[in-house]
Each structure stands twice: as structure tokens, then as C-alpha cells.
Motif scaffolding. Structure first.
Motif, PDB file in Angstrom:
ATOM      1  N   GLY A  94      11.440  44.143 -16.118  1.00  0.00           N
ATOM      2  CA  GLY A  94      12.151  44.962 -15.147  1.00  0.00           C
ATOM      3  C   GLY A  94      12.646  46.281 -15.689  1.00  0.00           C
ATOM      4  N   GLU A  95      12.204  46.647 -16.892  1.00  0.00           N
ATOM      5  CA  GLU A  95      12.615  47.934 -17.457  1.00  0.00           C
ATOM      6  C   GLU A  95      12.085  49.095 -16.616  1.00  0.00           C
ATOM      7  OE1 GLU A  95      12.275  50.373 -21.706  1.00  0.00           O
ATOM      8  OE2 GLU A  95      11.719  48.247 -21.600  1.00  0.00           O
ATOM      9  N   TYR A  96      10.906  48.902 -16.034  1.00  0.00           N
ATOM     10  CA  TYR A  96      10.298  49.887 -15.148  1.00  0.00           C
ATOM     11  C   TYR A  96       9.915  49.208 -13.840  1.00  0.00           C
ATOM     12  CZ  TYR A  96       9.721  52.122 -19.709  1.00  0.00           C
ATOM     13  OH  TYR A  96       9.938  52.636 -20.955  1.00  0.00           O
ATOM     14  N   ASP A  97       9.797  49.997 -12.775  1.00  0.00           N
ATOM     15  CA  ASP A  97       9.437  49.448 -11.469  1.00  0.00           C
ATOM     16  C   ASP A  97       7.946  49.190 -11.334  1.00  0.00           C
ATOM     17  OD1 ASP A  97      12.107  49.682 -10.420  1.00  0.00           O
ATOM     18  OD2 ASP A  97      11.763  51.842 -10.229  1.00  0.00           O
ATOM     19  N   MET A  98       7.154  49.881 -12.132  1.00  0.00           N
ATOM     20  CA  MET A  98       5.710  49.864 -11.900  1.00  0.00           C
ATOM     21  C   MET A  98       5.011  50.404 -13.149  1.00  0.00           C
ATOM     22  SD  MET A  98       3.939  51.799  -8.680  1.00  0.00           S
ATOM     23  CE  MET A  98       2.171  52.041  -8.536  1.00  0.00           C
ATOM     24  N   GLY A  99       3.781  49.953 -13.400  1.00  0.00           N
ATOM     25  CA  GLY A  99       3.008  50.453 -14.530  1.00  0.00           C
ATOM     26  C   GLY A  99       1.602  50.823 -14.100  1.00  0.00           C
ATOM     27  N   MET A 100       1.042  51.845 -14.743  1.00  0.00           N
ATOM     28  CA  MET A 100      -0.329  52.262 -14.449  1.00  0.00           C
ATOM     29  C   MET A 100      -0.982  52.793 -15.719  1.00  0.00           C
ATOM     30  SD  MET A 100       0.145  55.903 -12.392  1.00  0.00           S
ATOM     31  CE  MET A 100       0.393  57.437 -13.340  1.00  0.00           C
ATOM     32  N   THR A 101      -2.162  52.288 -16.009  1.00  0.00           N
ATOM     33  CA  THR A 101      -2.965  52.837 -17.104  1.00  0.00           C
ATOM     34  C   THR A 101      -4.336  52.180 -17.117  1.00  0.00           C
ATOM     35  OG1 THR A 101      -3.054  53.332 -19.495  1.00  0.00           O
ATOM     36  CG2 THR A 101      -2.036  51.238 -18.851  1.00  0.00           C
ATOM     37  N   GLY A 102      -4.971  52.100 -15.941  1.00  0.00           N
ATOM     38  CA  GLY A 102      -6.263  51.440 -15.848  1.00  0.00           C
ATOM     39  C   GLY A 102      -6.163  49.985 -16.271  1.00  0.00           C
ATOM     40  N   ILE A 103      -5.213  49.239 -15.705  1.00  0.00           N
ATOM     41  CA  ILE A 103      -4.921  47.871 -16.144  1.00  0.00           C
ATOM     42  C   ILE A 103      -5.827  46.889 -15.416  1.00  0.00           C
ATOM     43  CG2 ILE A 103      -3.150  46.105 -16.393  1.00  0.00           C
ATOM     44  CD1 ILE A 103      -1.073  48.399 -16.242  1.00  0.00           C
ATOM     45  N   THR A 104      -6.620  46.150 -16.175  1.00  0.00           N
ATOM     46  CA  THR A 104      -7.511  45.164 -15.585  1.00  0.00           C
ATOM     47  C   THR A 104      -6.722  43.995 -15.019  1.00  0.00           C
ATOM     48  OG1 THR A 104      -9.222  45.749 -17.187  1.00  0.00           O
ATOM     49  CG2 THR A 104      -9.493  43.659 -16.032  1.00  0.00           C
ATOM     50  N   ILE A 105      -7.062  43.607 -13.797  1.00  0.00           N
ATOM     51  CA  ILE A 105      -6.411  42.475 -13.155  1.00  0.00           C
ATOM     52  C   ILE A 105      -6.958  41.185 -13.776  1.00  0.00           C
ATOM     53  CG2 ILE A 105      -6.077  41.255 -10.969  1.00  0.00           C
ATOM     54  CD1 ILE A 105      -6.412  43.982  -9.565  1.00  0.00           C
ATOM     55  N   ARG A 106      -6.064  40.440 -14.437  1.00  0.00           N
ATOM     56  CA  ARG A 106      -6.452  39.197 -15.109  1.00  0.00           C
ATOM     57  C   ARG A 106      -5.423  38.120 -14.837  1.00  0.00           C
ATOM     58  NH1 ARG A 106      -7.632  40.840 -21.239  1.00  0.00           N
ATOM     59  NH2 ARG A 106      -6.089  39.191 -21.432  1.00  0.00           N
ATOM     60  N   GLU A 107      -5.903  36.866 -14.815  1.00  0.00           N
ATOM     61  CA  GLU A 107      -5.018  35.747 -14.494  1.00  0.00           C
ATOM     62  C   GLU A 107      -3.884  35.605 -15.501  1.00  0.00           C
ATOM     63  OE1 GLU A 107      -7.145  32.140 -13.949  1.00  0.00           O
ATOM     64  OE2 GLU A 107      -8.316  32.868 -12.235  1.00  0.00           O
ATOM     65  N   ASP A 108      -4.157  35.797 -16.794  1.00  0.00           N
ATOM     66  CA  ASP A 108      -3.102  35.626 -17.786  1.00  0.00           C
ATOM     67  C   ASP A 108      -2.015  36.688 -17.615  1.00  0.00           C
ATOM     68  OD1 ASP A 108      -4.967  37.567 -18.613  1.00  0.00           O
ATOM     69  OD2 ASP A 108      -4.461  37.299 -20.736  1.00  0.00           O
ATOM     70  N   ARG A 109      -2.399  37.899 -17.277  1.00  0.00           N
ATOM     71  CA  ARG A 109      -1.407  38.947 -17.040  1.00  0.00           C
ATOM     72  C   ARG A 109      -0.626  38.686 -15.750  1.00  0.00           C
ATOM     73  NH1 ARG A 109      -5.590  43.854 -18.626  1.00  0.00           N
ATOM     74  NH2 ARG A 109      -5.556  43.459 -20.889  1.00  0.00           N
ATOM     75  N   ALA A 110      -1.309  38.126 -14.742  1.00  0.00           N
ATOM     76  CA  ALA A 110      -0.659  37.842 -13.459  1.00  0.00           C
ATOM     77  C   ALA A 110       0.392  36.749 -13.571  1.00  0.00           C
ATOM     78  CB  ALA A 110      -1.698  37.449 -12.419  1.00  0.00           C
ATOM     79  N   GLU A 111       0.447  36.084 -14.720  1.00  0.00           N
ATOM     80  CA  GLU A 111       1.507  35.102 -14.943  1.00  0.00           C
ATOM     81  C   GLU A 111       2.846  35.766 -15.254  1.00  0.00           C
ATOM     82  OE1 GLU A 111       0.170  32.515 -18.004  1.00  0.00           O
ATOM     83  OE2 GLU A 111      -1.417  31.601 -16.792  1.00  0.00           O
ATOM     84  N   VAL A 112       2.792  37.023 -15.723  1.00  0.00           N
ATOM     85  CA  VAL A 112       4.043  37.698 -16.128  1.00  0.00           C
ATOM     86  C   VAL A 112       4.344  38.944 -15.308  1.00  0.00           C
ATOM     87  CG1 VAL A 112       4.000  36.791 -18.479  1.00  0.00           C
ATOM     88  CG2 VAL A 112       2.840  38.951 -17.971  1.00  0.00           C
ATOM     89  N   VAL A 113       3.357  39.482 -14.593  1.00  0.00           N
ATOM     90  CA  VAL A 113       3.573  40.630 -13.708  1.00  0.00           C
ATOM     91  C   VAL A 113       2.826  40.388 -12.408  1.00  0.00           C
ATOM     92  CG1 VAL A 113       3.934  42.367 -15.524  1.00  0.00           C
ATOM     93  CG2 VAL A 113       1.604  41.913 -14.702  1.00  0.00           C
ATOM     94  N   ASP A 114       3.240  41.083 -11.359  1.00  0.00           N
ATOM     95  CA  ASP A 114       2.481  41.095 -10.113  1.00  0.00           C
ATOM     96  C   ASP A 114       1.543  42.293 -10.116  1.00  0.00           C
ATOM     97  OD1 ASP A 114       3.588  38.820  -9.058  1.00  0.00           O
ATOM     98  OD2 ASP A 114       5.097  39.877  -7.859  1.00  0.00           O
ATOM     99  N   PHE A 115       0.356  42.118  -9.545  1.00  0.00           N
ATOM    100  CA  PHE A 115      -0.625  43.195  -9.430  1.00  0.00           C
ATOM    101  C   PHE A 115      -0.706  43.692  -7.993  1.00  0.00           C
ATOM    102  CE2 PHE A 115      -2.341  41.577 -13.446  1.00  0.00           C
ATOM    103  CZ  PHE A 115      -2.760  42.739 -14.070  1.00  0.00           C
ATOM    104  N   SER A 116      -1.008  44.971  -7.856  1.00  0.00           N
ATOM    105  CA  SER A 116      -1.415  45.494  -6.555  1.00  0.00           C
ATOM    106  C   SER A 116      -2.824  45.009  -6.253  1.00  0.00           C
ATOM    107  CB  SER A 116      -1.411  47.024  -6.574  1.00  0.00           C
ATOM    108  OG  SER A 116      -2.466  47.507  -7.397  1.00  0.00           O
ATOM    109  N   ASP A 117      -3.278  45.267  -5.038  1.00  0.00           N
ATOM    110  CA  ASP A 117      -4.698  45.091  -4.754  1.00  0.00           C
ATOM    111  C   ASP A 117      -5.484  46.058  -5.641  1.00  0.00           C
ATOM    112  OD1 ASP A 117      -4.172  43.204  -2.786  1.00  0.00           O
ATOM    113  OD2 ASP A 117      -4.181  44.686  -1.163  1.00  0.00           O
ATOM    114  N   PRO A 118      -6.748  45.763  -5.931  1.00  0.00           N
ATOM    115  CA  PRO A 118      -7.531  46.683  -6.768  1.00  0.00           C
ATOM    116  C   PRO A 118      -7.667  48.052  -6.121  1.00  0.00           C
ATOM    117  CG  PRO A 118      -8.656  44.560  -6.523  1.00  0.00           C
ATOM    118  CD  PRO A 118      -7.519  44.565  -5.541  1.00  0.00           C
ATOM    119  N   TYR A 119      -7.496  49.090  -6.908  1.00  0.00           N
ATOM    120  CA  TYR A 119      -7.758  50.442  -6.423  1.00  0.00           C
ATOM    121  C   TYR A 119      -9.085  50.971  -6.958  1.00  0.00           C
ATOM    122  CZ  TYR A 119      -5.786  51.793 -10.983  1.00  0.00           C
ATOM    123  OH  TYR A 119      -5.527  51.916 -12.324  1.00  0.00           O
ATOM    124  N   MET A 120      -9.678  50.227  -7.928  1.00  0.00           N
ATOM    125  CA  MET A 120     -10.935  50.684  -8.517  1.00  0.00           C
ATOM    126  C   MET A 120     -11.651  49.503  -9.148  1.00  0.00           C
ATOM    127  SD  MET A 120     -11.405  53.599 -11.496  1.00  0.00           S
ATOM    128  CE  MET A 120     -10.520  54.804 -10.503  1.00  0.00           C
TER     129      MET A 120
END
Length: 268
Positions: A94-120
Motif C-alpha cells: 500500500g505504499e503506492y496506489d498503482m504500479g506500471m512498468t510492463g508488468i506481466t500478469i502472472r498467478e504468483d504475482r496476483a497472490e500479492v497484488v491485483d491486476f488490471s485487465d491486460p492493456y497489451m
């Protein structure tokens, strides 16, 4: 920047800055009332986000996309900068509201953050020096025992290199780790490594800007979807998704792709 922005150019101050919504939300879009959203990025993955060497400003596909999203859902965006290694834990906490840097949507990451729908959606390719003739694809690189691959730790290219190109050993000495993607490409240019894995569209931009320096070889090494990240349970996910969907429908996403992947000269 060689071409005028299709959308509003993001105003930045060095590595951080802010952009405010300049218009009312688009019809049918959620209205967040000018709410401030703190977005963290790396500024090291051209053309998605990087520092323009001529101006010192942070620019790129994701900055233009966020400027458009800000208009559509009425938010004020403040930018912060951090390393890739720190980004997902910082957003998760919760240090930041949102992150962006070409982040690949992966199940292991989705365990600790929420993802937007894919933009690319992108495909991974091997970027090599233009005169490379010792290997031409993943298997021949694996057989080339002296070959070195450059990558950032914890990224999709790192894991593809480990498990798709080499022996599955994350400590394999043939993988040389670098802090940013830009430094990795410079290491390839200098001959310190022999291959870098990159999104095919971004790689094609490097080749187009530097045809005597780089080329892409081999077949695609898997497909990945990129998304924005949020702390778990964030109420920003739904309105951001609404904006992404509208931008896909009205051609804004495609316009950004043309601007940053086809028109922008990454060779300066």
C-alpha cells in the motif's frame, strides 16, 4: 521525442511528477472526483516508460495511457520512481496506489497484488547483435556453451531464459543480471552479453532504430499480457478497467501502439 503526442504529453519533473485530469470524465465512465492516485514506475523499459535523454523527462506508452485514463475517470496522477525489485512489494504493502512498468500478469504475482485487465499482449523474442552468427534460436543458443544472456532478476525475460533457453537453474552463470532493461541492452551492444529477451514489438523498434547494431532471431518464446498493479482489494481496478476497455474500443490503444512502437525513434 520525434513525433508530437497523439494524447496529452505527461508533465514530469525529473524522475517524478504529476498530471491532472483536464476534462470531465468521458460519458459513461466512472467519476473519481479528481482523486490523487500515486503511481510508481521504473522508467527503464522503453518505449513503455523511460527518461528522454534530450529533455530529461519521463515519457512513454504508459505515461500517455495514464494521461488518457486520468481524463476519462477524473483522477490526478502523481508519479514516483523505484526499482523493479522493490515495486511489487511496495504496491502490495500500500505504499503506492498503482504500479506500471510492463508488468506481466502472472498467478504468483496476483497472490500479492491485483491486476488490471491486460492493456497489451506481447511475444518474447531474442535480441542479438546484428553480426551474430553463432546461434539463431533458443536451442542453438543453449548449445553455444559460451553464450551469455542478460536479464533483470525476477522478470519474465529472466524466467524465460532460465526455463525455456537454459537448464532451469536460476543461478546458472550464463545469466548475467542487470538493474534495468536499458543497461541490459547496452551490455548487449558492448558485447558483454550475447542475447537479451524482449517484447517483439519493442525489439523491432530497437532494430529499426539501430539496424547495423541489433537484430531479432528465432521464433516467439511465449506470449505475455501486461497489466497495471494495485494493492489487493483496491477500488481503482474497476474504473481503470473501464477506461482500458473504452480505449481499446475507440482506437486509443492502437494509436498509442503506432506512436510508440512504430513512429518513435528509440535511436534518438
Amino acid at each position: 521525442m520525434k513525433f508530437q503526442s497523439i494524447l496529452a504529453v505527461v508533465a514530469t519533473l525529473g524522475m517524478t511528477g504529476a498530471v491532472s485530469a483536464q476534462e470531465s470524465p468521458a460519458m459513461g465512465m466512472p467519476d473519481l472526483g479528481g482523486r490523487t492516485v500515486v503511481v510508481v514506475t521504473e522508467n527503464a523499459y522503453p518505449p513503455l516508460q523511460f527518461v528522454d535523454p534530450s529533455s530529461g523527462n519521463a515519457i512513454g506508452w504508459e505515461y500517455d495511457a495514464m494521461a488518457e485514463i486520468a481524463k476519462r475517470i477524473n483522477i490526478t496522477v502523481e508519479y514516483q520512481n523505484t526499482s523493479w525489485d522493490a515495486m511489487i512489494p511496495a504496491v502490495s504493502s500500500g505504499e503506492y496506489d498503482m504500479g506500471m512498468t510492463g508488468i506481466t500478469i502472472r498467478e504468483d504475482r496476483a497472490e500479492v497484488v491485483d491486476f488490471s485487465d491486460p492493456y497489451m499482449r506481447s511475444e518474447m523474442f531474442m535480441l542479438v547483435r546484428a553480426d551474430e552468427d553463432r546461434f539463431s534460436d533458443g536451442p542453438s543458443f543453449a548449445a553455444f556453451e559460451g553464450g551469455l544472456v542478460g536479464a533483470q532478476p525476477g522478470t519474465t525475460p529472466f524466467y524465460v531464459a532460465v526455463y525455456n533457453m537454459l537448464d532451469g537453474d536460476e543461478a546458472n552463470p550464463r545469466i548475467k543480471l542487470f538493474e534495468t532493461f536499458g543497461i541490459t541492452v547496452q551490455a548487449l551492444r558492448a558485447g558483454d552479453v550475447d542475447v537479451v529477451l524482449t517484447d517483439g514489438t519493442a525489439g523491432a523498434g530497437y532494430v529499426r532504430a539501430n539496424p547495423d547494431t541489433f537484430k531479432l532471431v528465432g521464433d516467439p518464446m511465449g506470449t505475455e499480457d501486461f497489466g497495471f498493479i494495485f494493492p489487493k482489494g483496491s477500488d481503482l481496478v474497476e474504473p481503470i478497467n473501464a477506461a482500458i476497455a473504452a480505449m481499446k474500443e475507440d482506437g486509443t490503444i492502437e494509436a498509442l501502439n503506432v506512436k510508440w512502437f512504430l513512429e518513435y525513434d528509440m535511436g534518438g
